[in-house]
Design a protein around this motif. Structure first.
Motif, PDB file in Angstrom:
ATOM      1  N   MET A  95       0.843  -1.191   0.000  1.00 36.15           N
ATOM      2  CA  MET A  95       0.000   0.000   0.000  1.00 36.15           C
ATOM      3  C   MET A  95       0.880   1.243   0.000  1.00 36.15           C
ATOM      4  O   MET A  95       1.920   1.285   0.650  1.00 36.15           O
ATOM      5  CB  MET A  95      -0.927   0.003   1.207  1.00 36.15           C
ATOM      6  N   GLU A  96       0.445   2.237  -0.752  1.00 41.37           N
ATOM      7  CA  GLU A  96       1.165   3.506  -0.867  1.00 41.37           C
ATOM      8  C   GLU A  96       0.285   4.619  -0.336  1.00 41.37           C
ATOM      9  O   GLU A  96      -0.931   4.579  -0.475  1.00 41.37           O
ATOM     10  CB  GLU A  96       1.500   3.755  -2.333  1.00 41.37           C
ATOM     11  N   MET A  97       0.915   5.600   0.260  1.00 40.93           N
ATOM     12  CA  MET A  97       0.205   6.790   0.725  1.00 40.93           C
ATOM     13  C   MET A  97       0.666   8.008  -0.062  1.00 40.93           C
ATOM     14  O   MET A  97       1.809   8.063  -0.509  1.00 40.93           O
ATOM     15  CB  MET A  97       0.495   7.044   2.209  1.00 40.93           C
ATOM     16  N   ASN A 112       0.193  16.626   7.671  1.00 42.72           N
ATOM     17  CA  ASN A 112       0.592  15.781   8.800  1.00 42.72           C
ATOM     18  C   ASN A 112      -0.618  15.138   9.462  1.00 42.72           C
ATOM     19  O   ASN A 112      -0.633  13.932   9.731  1.00 42.72           O
ATOM     20  CB  ASN A 112       1.344  16.603   9.857  1.00 42.72           C
ATOM     21  N   GLU A 113      -1.627  15.947   9.743  1.00 46.31           N
ATOM     22  CA  GLU A 113      -2.814  15.472  10.454  1.00 46.31           C
ATOM     23  C   GLU A 113      -3.603  14.465   9.622  1.00 46.31           C
ATOM     24  O   GLU A 113      -4.007  13.412  10.119  1.00 46.31           O
ATOM     25  CB  GLU A 113      -3.684  16.676  10.822  1.00 46.31           C
ATOM     26  N   ALA A 114      -3.812  14.779   8.355  1.00 45.85           N
ATOM     27  CA  ALA A 114      -4.578  13.882   7.485  1.00 45.85           C
ATOM     28  C   ALA A 114      -3.818  12.577   7.243  1.00 45.85           C
ATOM     29  O   ALA A 114      -4.393  11.486   7.317  1.00 45.85           O
ATOM     30  CB  ALA A 114      -4.883  14.573   6.158  1.00 45.85           C
ATOM     31  N   ALA A 115      -2.531  12.676   6.960  1.00 41.73           N
ATOM     32  CA  ALA A 115      -1.736  11.473   6.685  1.00 41.73           C
ATOM     33  C   ALA A 115      -1.630  10.597   7.925  1.00 41.73           C
ATOM     34  O   ALA A 115      -1.644   9.360   7.815  1.00 41.73           O
ATOM     35  CB  ALA A 115      -0.357  11.863   6.169  1.00 41.73           C
ATOM     36  N   ALA A 116      -1.553  11.175   9.116  1.00 44.04           N
ATOM     37  CA  ALA A 116      -1.509  10.383  10.349  1.00 44.04           C
ATOM     38  C   ALA A 116      -2.808   9.597  10.523  1.00 44.04           C
ATOM     39  O   ALA A 116      -2.785   8.425  10.936  1.00 44.04           O
ATOM     40  CB  ALA A 116      -1.253  11.284  11.551  1.00 44.04           C
ATOM     41  N   ALA A 117      -3.944  10.204  10.193  1.00 42.16           N
ATOM     42  CA  ALA A 117      -5.229   9.500  10.284  1.00 42.16           C
ATOM     43  C   ALA A 117      -5.281   8.342   9.290  1.00 42.16           C
ATOM     44  O   ALA A 117      -5.767   7.248   9.610  1.00 42.16           O
ATOM     45  CB  ALA A 117      -6.384  10.473  10.042  1.00 42.16           C
ATOM     46  N   VAL A 118      -4.761   8.574   8.091  1.00 44.01           N
ATOM     47  CA  VAL A 118      -4.746   7.518   7.080  1.00 44.01           C
ATOM     48  C   VAL A 118      -3.794   6.396   7.485  1.00 44.01           C
ATOM     49  O   VAL A 118      -4.115   5.216   7.327  1.00 44.01           O
ATOM     50  CB  VAL A 118      -4.395   8.091   5.689  1.00 44.01           C
ATOM     51  N   LEU A 119      -2.647   6.739   8.025  1.00 42.22           N
ATOM     52  CA  LEU A 119      -1.702   5.717   8.473  1.00 42.22           C
ATOM     53  C   LEU A 119      -2.341   4.828   9.543  1.00 42.22           C
ATOM     54  O   LEU A 119      -2.215   3.601   9.508  1.00 42.22           O
ATOM     55  CB  LEU A 119      -0.425   6.365   9.003  1.00 42.22           C
ATOM     56  N   TYR A 121      -5.524   4.247   9.917  1.00 42.58           N
ATOM     57  CA  TYR A 121      -6.505   3.439   9.201  1.00 42.58           C
ATOM     58  C   TYR A 121      -5.828   2.261   8.484  1.00 42.58           C
ATOM     59  O   TYR A 121      -6.292   1.121   8.555  1.00 42.58           O
ATOM     60  CB  TYR A 121      -7.262   4.326   8.204  1.00 42.58           C
ATOM     61  N   VAL A 122      -4.727   2.520   7.808  1.00 38.93           N
ATOM     62  CA  VAL A 122      -4.005   1.490   7.052  1.00 38.93           C
ATOM     63  C   VAL A 122      -3.561   0.359   7.978  1.00 38.93           C
ATOM     64  O   VAL A 122      -3.728  -0.821   7.655  1.00 38.93           O
ATOM     65  CB  VAL A 122      -2.796   2.109   6.310  1.00 38.93           C
ATOM     66  N   PHE A 123      -3.007   0.704   9.117  1.00 38.50           N
ATOM     67  CA  PHE A 123      -2.472  -0.318  10.027  1.00 38.50           C
ATOM     68  C   PHE A 123      -3.534  -0.939  10.929  1.00 38.50           C
ATOM     69  O   PHE A 123      -3.534  -2.143  11.144  1.00 38.50           O
ATOM     70  CB  PHE A 123      -1.334   0.250  10.865  1.00 38.50           C
ATOM     71  N   GLU A 124      -4.448  -0.131  11.460  1.00 36.87           N
ATOM     72  CA  GLU A 124      -5.404  -0.653  12.436  1.00 36.87           C
ATOM     73  C   GLU A 124      -6.664  -1.246  11.820  1.00 36.87           C
ATOM     74  O   GLU A 124      -7.206  -2.211  12.349  1.00 36.87           O
ATOM     75  CB  GLU A 124      -5.777   0.432  13.445  1.00 36.87           C
ATOM     76  N   VAL A 125      -7.145  -0.680  10.743  1.00 36.41           N
ATOM     77  CA  VAL A 125      -8.370  -1.174  10.118  1.00 36.41           C
ATOM     78  C   VAL A 125      -8.054  -2.151   8.996  1.00 36.41           C
ATOM     79  O   VAL A 125      -8.558  -3.271   8.978  1.00 36.41           O
ATOM     80  CB  VAL A 125      -9.246  -0.006   9.605  1.00 36.41           C
ATOM     81  N   ARG A 126      -7.215  -1.753   8.078  1.00 31.06           N
ATOM     82  CA  ARG A 126      -6.874  -2.626   6.943  1.00 31.06           C
ATOM     83  C   ARG A 126      -5.858  -3.703   7.316  1.00 31.06           C
ATOM     84  O   ARG A 126      -5.742  -4.692   6.615  1.00 31.06           O
ATOM     85  CB  ARG A 126      -6.340  -1.796   5.778  1.00 31.06           C
ATOM     86  N   ARG A 127      -5.112  -3.460   8.382  1.00 28.97           N
ATOM     87  CA  ARG A 127      -4.106  -4.421   8.854  1.00 28.97           C
ATOM     88  C   ARG A 127      -3.027  -4.698   7.803  1.00 28.97           C
ATOM     89  O   ARG A 127      -2.499  -5.797   7.697  1.00 28.97           O
ATOM     90  CB  ARG A 127      -4.742  -5.728   9.325  1.00 28.97           C
ATOM     91  N   GLU A 128      -2.685  -3.662   7.045  1.00 28.97           N
ATOM     92  CA  GLU A 128      -1.609  -3.797   6.060  1.00 28.97           C
ATOM     93  C   GLU A 128      -0.290  -3.990   6.797  1.00 28.97           C
ATOM     94  O   GLU A 128      -0.069  -3.357   7.838  1.00 28.97           O
ATOM     95  CB  GLU A 128      -1.530  -2.560   5.164  1.00 28.97           C
ATOM     96  N   PRO A 129       0.600  -4.824   6.292  1.00 34.53           N
ATOM     97  CA  PRO A 129       1.871  -5.068   6.991  1.00 34.53           C
ATOM     98  C   PRO A 129       2.859  -3.911   6.868  1.00 34.53           C
ATOM     99  O   PRO A 129       3.704  -3.724   7.748  1.00 34.53           O
ATOM    100  CB  PRO A 129       2.423  -6.323   6.318  1.00 34.53           C
ATOM    101  N   LYS A 130       2.752  -3.150   5.795  1.00 36.56           N
ATOM    102  CA  LYS A 130       3.645  -2.000   5.606  1.00 36.56           C
ATOM    103  C   LYS A 130       3.005  -1.024   4.636  1.00 36.56           C
ATOM    104  O   LYS A 130       2.066  -1.352   3.917  1.00 36.56           O
ATOM    105  CB  LYS A 130       5.028  -2.429   5.131  1.00 36.56           C
TER     106      LYS A 130
END
Length: 172
Positions: A95-97, A112-119, A121-130
């Motif tokens: 996954m790319e941001m 910073n604020e928006a990307a932190a929320a997306v990060l 989401y990526v790790f906690e909801v989608r459970r992407e490894p990286k």
């Protein structure tokens, strides 16, 4: 009978921002951003026709990958201030941001604020490894955002004829 698709773009909220689905009404500011030589210095500028294709491509990623781009809206004013995404580039399983703040809102910590929320989401909801971010060489603002997200420089490569620095972070 035709297949029916239901697409739901998750809404993310921060203290100041709402990350929401793209809307046709968002296009004018999006196109202005891509046609502004200063705003698009690292992205590459786009005329309205190309901007329309990019805009629709960003929105369409949700249909294909259940991941894509959000419009960033100021919660207090409802004003559109940029876009942020978590998506898969063609041929990649990582996954790319990406993030863009419209020029009138530079220097306010929105990326910073928006990307932190997306990060999160990526790790906690989608459970992407990286997750990775591709940052144009010389784009110090985006480099700082990547580093604030805990991303580490991985390598320099080339994308569409431009030197790009890859930053990576693993879940953990």
């Amino acid at each position: 009978m035709a297949d029916t698709f239901t697409i739901s773009v998750p809404r993310l909220h921060t203290e100041r921002l709402t990350l929401r689905e793209y809307r046709v009404a968002d296009f004018e500011l999006f196109a202005d951003h891509l046609s502004d030589p200063e705003s698009s210095a690292f992205l590459g500028s786009a005329d309205r026709q190309a901007a329309w294709r990019i805009f629709n491509s960003h929105a369409g990623l949700w249909l294909l990958n259940q991941a894509g781009w959000w419009s960033i809206e100021d919660r207090q004013t409802g004003q559109l201030v940029g876009s942020v995404g978590a998506f898969f580039r063609h041929g990649s399983s990582v996954m790319e941001m990406g993030w863009n703040t419209y020029r009138a809102f530079w220097g306010k910590g929105i990326a910073n604020e928006a990307a932190a929320a997306v990060l999160k989401y990526v790790f906690e909801v989608r459970r992407e490894p990286k997750v990775r971010a591709l940052v144009s060489a010389g784009n110090e603002s985006s480099r700082r955002v990547a580093e604030r997200l805990g991303m580490r420089y991985e390598m320099t490569t080339e994308l569409d004829g431009k030197e790009i620095n890859t930053y990576m972070r693993e879940r953990g």
